[in-house]
Design a protein around this motif. Structure first.
Motif, PDB file in Angstrom:
ATOM      1  N   LEU A  22       0.806  -1.223   0.000  1.00  0.00           N
ATOM      2  CA  LEU A  22       0.000   0.000   0.000  1.00  0.00           C
ATOM      3  C   LEU A  22       0.840   1.275   0.000  1.00  0.00           C
ATOM      4  O   LEU A  22       0.295   2.374  -0.149  1.00  0.00           O
TER       5      LEU A  22
ATOM      6  N   TRP B 117      -6.658  -0.707  -1.582  1.00  0.00           N
ATOM      7  CA  TRP B 117      -7.204  -1.666  -0.621  1.00  0.00           C
ATOM      8  C   TRP B 117      -7.902  -2.842  -1.297  1.00  0.00           C
ATOM      9  O   TRP B 117      -7.963  -3.939  -0.728  1.00  0.00           O
TER      10      TRP B 117
ATOM     11  N   TYR C 140      -1.297  -3.839   7.439  1.00  0.00           N
ATOM     12  CA  TYR C 140      -1.816  -2.886   6.461  1.00  0.00           C
ATOM     13  C   TYR C 140      -2.642  -1.794   7.144  1.00  0.00           C
ATOM     14  O   TYR C 140      -2.533  -0.610   6.807  1.00  0.00           O
TER      15      TYR C 140
ATOM     16  N   TRP D 102      -1.581   2.126   7.418  1.00  0.00           N
ATOM     17  CA  TRP D 102      -2.488   3.096   6.817  1.00  0.00           C
ATOM     18  C   TRP D 102      -2.990   4.113   7.832  1.00  0.00           C
ATOM     19  O   TRP D 102      -3.491   5.173   7.466  1.00  0.00           O
TER      20      TRP D 102
ATOM     21  N   ALA E 209     -12.365  -0.253   8.073  1.00  0.00           N
ATOM     22  CA  ALA E 209     -11.207  -0.794   7.350  1.00  0.00           C
ATOM     23  C   ALA E 209     -10.703  -2.074   7.992  1.00  0.00           C
ATOM     24  O   ALA E 209     -10.429  -3.066   7.292  1.00  0.00           O
TER      25      ALA E 209
ATOM     26  N   GLN F 231     -12.944   1.542  -1.344  1.00  0.00           N
ATOM     27  CA  GLN F 231     -11.885   2.214  -2.074  1.00  0.00           C
ATOM     28  C   GLN F 231     -12.327   3.571  -2.608  1.00  0.00           C
ATOM     29  O   GLN F 231     -11.529   4.509  -2.680  1.00  0.00           O
TER      30      GLN F 231
END
Length: 407
Positions: free
Chosen positions: A64, A76, A101, A105, A243, A314
């Motif tokens: 990412l 994503w 991840y 993020w 998320a 996304q």
């Protein structure tokens, strides 16, 4: 030397994948390496240093990160597919990658533009592996403001990533206020003590034990999203829960697919038809075909929904400043729906595979129980009934869930 250590060099001197399909194929290669000794690793329950090194060597940890910093530059939608691929072989490593991840993020969710740039450049350059000590079921860490710095103290009963992480995300509350502060700190420091007490029936390699935080100092300039000690609020700050819930969904589905594929191989190669059956092969037994068909259809349906919700997510990530509270709430409802279905289907698949593999498949050497143990352990993270209730409230009263640590 383990199989994972021996084959990590597979990726030396190979170009980094460029397209989503190439990254998913790379994840498939990683999964193939992990699958070879997955049963033995589950039994040993050792700290997965070699497995995290494999994630780094393969480049998956920087998936990412922006391409201009040497990262994969992917989104994503691809990340969730990659998590699924890895979790097929090893649910623990799929969870570790997914949490990594999310925490990598996190700076985009709450950080300032300058913080985002600095963290993502360093993370890509050094291939940091992220952990997080942010279990909301415990009391918050206490933060003391000392002027130019803040100091974290407290304890968290879960800290996934623990000893295998390069950096840890901390969260706490400023003393005498209700102000929460996130910060990214080096994991290897005297003020963070990982207690090595993760001893659960599943997800045994996630290093999810407790952590004690003692006088960890952070410059105010590194307090995520703060400018002159004031947090810069936007709706996108609250997207961490949807998320990470999608991270859960995708490693549940990866574990379920791994279980179904492993069981199917066993049925084809080892299972026998029933004593009084007119069929010579287990693969011709009508009840076997029916169960595989039922489980496969259910799994495919949830995978399709998960892919659809990932695309919806996304769109939010592509334009974070445009996100409204209503849009955020409606997205959370969709996430709740797929989380509920993924939980139920993953539990069903990992339990019912024994009906079509037979008694010999329960041998510990086969390790088929690890799929159910892994799903059962993590699906207790938060009650799925509350996810279904979010969907019901939305359908009946058109109300959206308020952002919390679990919604």
């Amino acid at each position: 030397m383990t199989n994972t250590e021996a084959r990590a060099t597979t990726f030396d001197d190979r170009p980094q994948p460029r397209t989503p399909d190439e990254w998913i194929a790379r994840a498939g290669e990683v999964a193939a390496i992990l699958a070879v000794d997955a049963v033995a690793r589950d039994k040993a329950g050792a700290t997965p240093y070699a497995e995290v090194k494999l994630l780094k060597d393969s480049g998956l940890v920087t998936l990412l990160a922006p391409a201009e910093h040497g990262g994969g530059g992917q989104n994503w939608v691809t990340a969730y597919q990659v998590i699924r691929e890895v979790a097929k072989a090893d649910g623990s490593i799929g969870q570790l990658l997914g949490y990594h991840y999310l925490w990598a993020w996190a700076v985009r969710l709450v950080g300032t533009p300058a913080q985002i740039e600095a963290v993502e450049e360093a993370a890509a350059k050094h291939r940091w592996f992220f952990g997080g000590a942010v279990n909301p079921r415990d009391g918050d860490l206490v933060i003391r403001d000392t002027g130019n710095t803040i100091v974290y103290n407290g304890r968290k009963s879960f800290s996934t990533g623990g000893k295998v992480s390069d950096v840890t995300v901390l969260e706490g509350v400023l003393e005498g206020t209700e102000t929460h502060v996130f910060a990214i700190v080096p994991s290897d420091q005297p003020g963070i003590i990982f207690h090595d007490d993760w001893d659960n029936i599943g997800q045994r390699l996630t290093e999810s034990g407790s952590a004690e935080i003692r006088d960890v100092h952070v410059d105010w300039a590194a307090a995520a999203g703060f400018v002159d000690k004031v947090f810069q609020t936007r709706v996108y700050n609250t997207l961490n829960v949807p998320a990470i819930q999608l991270v859960f969904v995708n490693f549940y589905l990866g574990i379920a697919r791994g279980a179904l594929e492993t069981a199917a191989t066993y049925t084809r190669e080892h299972s026998r038809s029933w004593l009084n059956s007119p069929y010579e092969r287990a693969v011709d037994e009508p009840y076997v075909l029916d169960i595989y068909g039922d489980l496969g259809a259910k799994l495919w349906a949830v995978e399709a929904l998960a892919d659809q919700v990932a695309v919806e997510a996304q769109r939010i990530h592509d334009d974070p400043d445009a996100l409204t509270e209503r849009q955020r709430g409606e997205h959370e409802v969709r996430v709740a729906a797929v989380k509920a279905r993924a939980t139920e289907v993953a539990l069903e698949v990992t339990e019912r595979i024994f009906e079509v593999t037979g008694a010999r498949a329960t041998a510990s050497s086969q390790g088929l129980d690890r799929f159910w143990r892994n799903v059962r352990t993590h699906t207790l993270h938060d009650p799925v009934a509350y996810k279904r209730a979010e969907v019901g409230v939305y359908l009946l009263r058109a109300e959206i869930p308020a952002p919390t640590w679990y919604s």
